[in-house]
Write a protein that holds these residues in place. Structure first.
Motif, PDB file in Angstrom:
ATOM      1  N   LYS A   1      35.313  35.899  15.635  1.00 28.22           N
ATOM      2  CA  LYS A   1      33.726  35.815  15.861  1.00 28.22           C
ATOM      3  C   LYS A   1      33.210  34.361  15.783  1.00 28.22           C
ATOM      4  CE  LYS A   1      31.474  40.157  14.190  1.00 28.22           C
ATOM      5  NZ  LYS A   1      32.639  40.919  13.819  1.00 28.22           N
ATOM      6  N   GLY A   2      32.115  34.496  16.779  1.00 29.43           N
ATOM      7  CA  GLY A   2      31.565  33.053  16.912  1.00 29.43           C
ATOM      8  C   GLY A   2      30.087  33.227  16.616  1.00 29.43           C
ATOM      9  N   VAL A   3      29.307  32.085  16.195  1.00 33.12           N
ATOM     10  CA  VAL A   3      27.974  31.944  15.879  1.00 33.12           C
ATOM     11  C   VAL A   3      27.345  30.858  16.658  1.00 33.12           C
ATOM     12  CG1 VAL A   3      28.383  30.260  13.849  1.00 33.12           C
ATOM     13  CG2 VAL A   3      26.520  31.858  13.942  1.00 33.12           C
TER      14      VAL A   3
ATOM     15  N   PRO B   1      31.634  40.244   8.792  1.00 32.90           N
ATOM     16  CA  PRO B   1      30.339  39.990   8.824  1.00 32.90           C
ATOM     17  C   PRO B   1      29.454  38.885   9.379  1.00 32.90           C
ATOM     18  CG  PRO B   1      30.810  39.519   6.429  1.00 32.90           C
ATOM     19  CD  PRO B   1      32.153  39.966   7.154  1.00 32.90           C
ATOM     20  N   ASN B   2      28.856  38.982  10.441  1.00 33.53           N
ATOM     21  CA  ASN B   2      28.256  37.797  11.106  1.00 33.53           C
ATOM     22  C   ASN B   2      27.502  37.030  10.268  1.00 33.53           C
ATOM     23  OD1 ASN B   2      29.309  38.282  13.869  1.00 33.53           O
ATOM     24  ND2 ASN B   2      27.672  39.577  14.341  1.00 33.53           N
ATOM     25  N   ALA B   3      26.556  37.805   9.410  1.00 33.98           N
ATOM     26  CA  ALA B   3      25.736  37.142   8.522  1.00 33.98           C
ATOM     27  C   ALA B   3      26.373  35.993   7.631  1.00 33.98           C
ATOM     28  CB  ALA B   3      24.922  38.221   7.327  1.00 33.98           C
ATOM     29  N   ILE B   4      27.679  36.195   7.243  1.00 32.37           N
ATOM     30  CA  ILE B   4      28.381  35.273   6.419  1.00 32.37           C
ATOM     31  C   ILE B   4      28.241  33.819   7.508  1.00 32.37           C
ATOM     32  CG2 ILE B   4      30.647  34.234   5.387  1.00 32.37           C
ATOM     33  CD1 ILE B   4      30.665  36.740   4.125  1.00 32.37           C
ATOM     34  N   LEU B   5      28.680  33.977   8.748  1.00 34.36           N
ATOM     35  CA  LEU B   5      28.987  32.810   9.330  1.00 34.36           C
ATOM     36  C   LEU B   5      27.583  32.223   9.630  1.00 34.36           C
ATOM     37  CD1 LEU B   5      31.494  34.175  12.067  1.00 34.36           C
ATOM     38  CD2 LEU B   5      31.967  32.800  10.103  1.00 34.36           C
ATOM     39  N   GLU B   6      26.528  33.082   9.678  1.00 40.07           N
ATOM     40  CA  GLU B   6      25.274  32.662  10.040  1.00 40.07           C
ATOM     41  C   GLU B   6      24.681  31.729   8.890  1.00 40.07           C
ATOM     42  OE1 GLU B   6      23.829  36.348  12.932  1.00 40.07           O
ATOM     43  OE2 GLU B   6      22.760  35.988  11.083  1.00 40.07           O
ATOM     44  N   ALA B   7      25.056  32.135   7.649  1.00 40.72           N
ATOM     45  CA  ALA B   7      24.553  31.573   6.539  1.00 40.72           C
ATOM     46  C   ALA B   7      25.516  30.098   6.351  1.00 40.72           C
ATOM     47  CB  ALA B   7      24.924  32.436   5.338  1.00 40.72           C
ATOM     48  N   MET B   8      26.766  30.244   6.815  1.00 41.26           N
ATOM     49  CA  MET B   8      27.640  29.232   6.517  1.00 41.26           C
ATOM     50  C   MET B   8      27.484  27.986   7.701  1.00 41.26           C
ATOM     51  SD  MET B   8      31.511  30.764   6.353  1.00 41.26           S
ATOM     52  CE  MET B   8      32.280  29.747   6.335  1.00 41.26           C
ATOM     53  N   ALA B   9      26.667  28.542   8.772  1.00 43.32           N
ATOM     54  CA  ALA B   9      26.189  27.495   9.873  1.00 43.32           C
ATOM     55  C   ALA B   9      24.919  26.840   9.427  1.00 43.32           C
ATOM     56  CB  ALA B   9      26.125  28.178  11.088  1.00 43.32           C
TER      57      ALA B   9
ATOM     58  N   SER C   1      32.498  28.485  16.197  1.00 47.93           N
ATOM     59  CA  SER C   1      31.512  28.327  17.084  1.00 47.93           C
ATOM     60  C   SER C   1      31.677  29.406  18.347  1.00 47.93           C
ATOM     61  CB  SER C   1      31.600  27.121  17.786  1.00 47.93           C
ATOM     62  OG  SER C   1      32.727  26.742  18.525  1.00 47.93           O
ATOM     63  N   TRP C   2      30.637  29.634  19.132  1.00 48.77           N
ATOM     64  CA  TRP C   2      30.656  30.615  20.285  1.00 48.77           C
ATOM     65  C   TRP C   2      31.837  29.967  21.311  1.00 48.77           C
ATOM     66  CZ3 TRP C   2      24.974  31.781  21.954  1.00 48.77           C
ATOM     67  CH2 TRP C   2      24.596  32.938  21.150  1.00 48.77           C
ATOM     68  N   ARG C   3      31.789  28.597  21.329  1.00 48.30           N
ATOM     69  CA  ARG C   3      32.701  28.020  22.087  1.00 48.30           C
ATOM     70  C   ARG C   3      34.221  28.574  21.971  1.00 48.30           C
ATOM     71  NH1 ARG C   3      33.950  24.582  26.146  1.00 48.30           N
ATOM     72  NH2 ARG C   3      35.754  23.150  26.175  1.00 48.30           N
ATOM     73  N   ALA C   4      34.442  28.253  20.574  1.00 49.10           N
ATOM     74  CA  ALA C   4      35.798  28.501  19.981  1.00 49.10           C
ATOM     75  C   ALA C   4      36.158  30.175  20.261  1.00 49.10           C
ATOM     76  CB  ALA C   4      35.750  28.205  18.508  1.00 49.10           C
ATOM     77  N   SER C   5      35.401  30.861  19.978  1.00 49.60           N
ATOM     78  CA  SER C   5      35.621  32.215  20.180  1.00 49.60           C
ATOM     79  C   SER C   5      35.840  32.663  21.628  1.00 49.60           C
ATOM     80  CB  SER C   5      34.307  33.068  19.573  1.00 49.60           C
ATOM     81  OG  SER C   5      34.559  34.450  19.776  1.00 49.60           O
ATOM     82  N   ALA C   6      34.895  31.966  22.306  1.00 50.58           N
ATOM     83  CA  ALA C   6      35.059  32.466  23.992  1.00 50.58           C
ATOM     84  C   ALA C   6      36.322  31.834  24.647  1.00 50.58           C
ATOM     85  CB  ALA C   6      33.623  31.632  24.738  1.00 50.58           C
ATOM     86  N   LEU C   7      36.876  30.704  24.111  1.00 50.43           N
ATOM     87  CA  LEU C   7      37.925  30.144  24.788  1.00 50.43           C
ATOM     88  C   LEU C   7      39.276  31.136  24.223  1.00 50.43           C
ATOM     89  CD1 LEU C   7      37.456  26.181  23.890  1.00 50.43           C
ATOM     90  CD2 LEU C   7      37.399  27.536  26.189  1.00 50.43           C
ATOM     91  N   ARG C   8      39.194  31.631  23.238  1.00 46.85           N
ATOM     92  CA  ARG C   8      40.421  32.487  22.721  1.00 46.85           C
ATOM     93  C   ARG C   8      40.089  33.735  23.492  1.00 46.85           C
ATOM     94  NH1 ARG C   8      44.298  34.411  22.442  1.00 46.85           N
ATOM     95  NH2 ARG C   8      45.167  35.501  20.984  1.00 46.85           N
ATOM     96  N   LEU C   9      39.117  34.255  23.594  1.00 46.50           N
ATOM     97  CA  LEU C   9      38.690  35.508  24.293  1.00 46.50           C
ATOM     98  C   LEU C   9      39.359  35.377  25.857  1.00 46.50           C
ATOM     99  CD1 LEU C   9      37.889  38.605  24.431  1.00 46.50           C
ATOM    100  CD2 LEU C   9      35.644  37.781  24.874  1.00 46.50           C
TER     101      LEU C   9
END
Length: 306
Positions: free
Chosen positions: A94-96, A207-215, A279-287
């Motif tokens: 996932k990305g955030v 859970p997305n919420a964990i990534l958002e909190a971490m960010a 990050s969104w970029r890291a997730s997008a590049l993998r996809l």
């Protein structure tokens, strides 16, 4: 809605979507379906199909999923479903949005009158599997020793009324704020109002919420379930505790609430991890790698059959 009714509804949706794609002005390069397991079986033409698996699908869909050009997942699903479905799964984390979710920026701390409190935040749907009741029970234990602790719950759902009753029952009515449903664009200001993020779920794939909190630079205290361990480095970025153990959850929360230096270090670690790995970029590049592979494979098949 029953499982069979949902299955029929998804089947109708996929057929309708493919009909519209078939008569559209431009053929798509790829179709990516989220948990619509029938999409590949019902495809029209040779459009590659990628299916996202947020969790374990019903057994009835196992054969459908064999028609997909690729399956993608993260968390628990990426680790466990390949053997169960008897085919490979591409792990796409996932990305955030690390620009929106960041430690600095507006906060609702003063608006909610929490300036003089030590704040634990939970962002979740109020449904049984999220087990927010466990967190309320743990907060009662924390507050017995740390009087200025406050719980901020962001989210709504069918368990809301019973959770409010539980807070009253434990004499926490003045120590828990139920913020209700908050637009996603406004949630960063709520994360920034907290000192610690908590996730008490019985299960969570990723859970997305964990990534958002971490960010947002928060330490994370969470139950060690599903794919949570993929995000949270125990002791470096927070604490992982056994599920359904309010005492263990309370101890971990209290540790970060009473040791601000440790909380800041864990939050900084989490911000760094998210910025580089989620990050969104890291997730997008993998996809994009997955998309490129399946498109090339389809084109190769067409050339071979020509």
């Amino acid at each position: 809605m029953t499982a069979m009714a949902l299955h029929a509804d998804e089947e109708w949706f996929c057929r309708t979507a493919w009909r519209r794609i078939a008569v559209g002005p431009q053929r798509p390069d790829i179709v990516h379906a989220h948990a619509l397991h029938q999409a590949a079986r019902l495809r029209v033409g040779g459009v590659p199909v990628v299916i996202n698996l947020p969790g374990e699908p019903n057994a009835r869909y196992k054969e459908d999923l064999q028609h997909a050009d690729a399956l993608v997942a993260d968390g628990w699903a990426a680790e466990h479903l390949s053997s169960r479905l008897e085919r490979s799964i591409d792990r796409v984390p996932k990305g955030v949005d690390i620009e929106r979710f960041r430690p600095d920026g507006p906060t609702v701390r003063e608006t909610l009158h929490l300036s003089d409190r030590r704040v634990v935040i939970a962002v979740a749907r109020l449904v049984p599997i999220k087990n927010v009741r466990l967190l309320i029970d743990a907060m009662a234990m924390v507050r017995a020793r740390v009087l200025d602790t406050h719980l901020l719950i962001v989210g709504d759902g069918p368990a809301g009324a019973s959770l409010r009753s539980r807070a009253i029952e434990l004499d926490l009515a003045d120590s828990v704020t139920f913020a209700g449903s908050v637009p996603h664009s406004q949630t960063p200001a709520f994360y920034r109002a907290a000192d610690v993020f908590a996730l008490p779920s019985d299960f969570d794939n990723s859970p997305n919420a964990i990534l958002e909190a971490m960010a947002c630079g928060l330490p994370v205290v969470a139950t060690d379930v599903g794919g949570v361990r993929d995000f949270v480095a125990d002791r470096a970025g927070g604490a992982l505790v056994p599920p359904r153990d309010p005492a263990a959850l309370a101890r971990a929360l209290e540790s970060y609430l009473t040791q601000p230096a440790a909380a800041r270090a864990a939050g900084a670690h989490n911000r760094s991890v998210v910025s580089t790995e989620f990050s969104w970029r890291a997730s997008a590049l993998r996809l994009l790698d997955v998309y490129s592979r399946v498109i090339d494979a389809r084109q190769g098949d067409r050339r071979a059959s020509a």
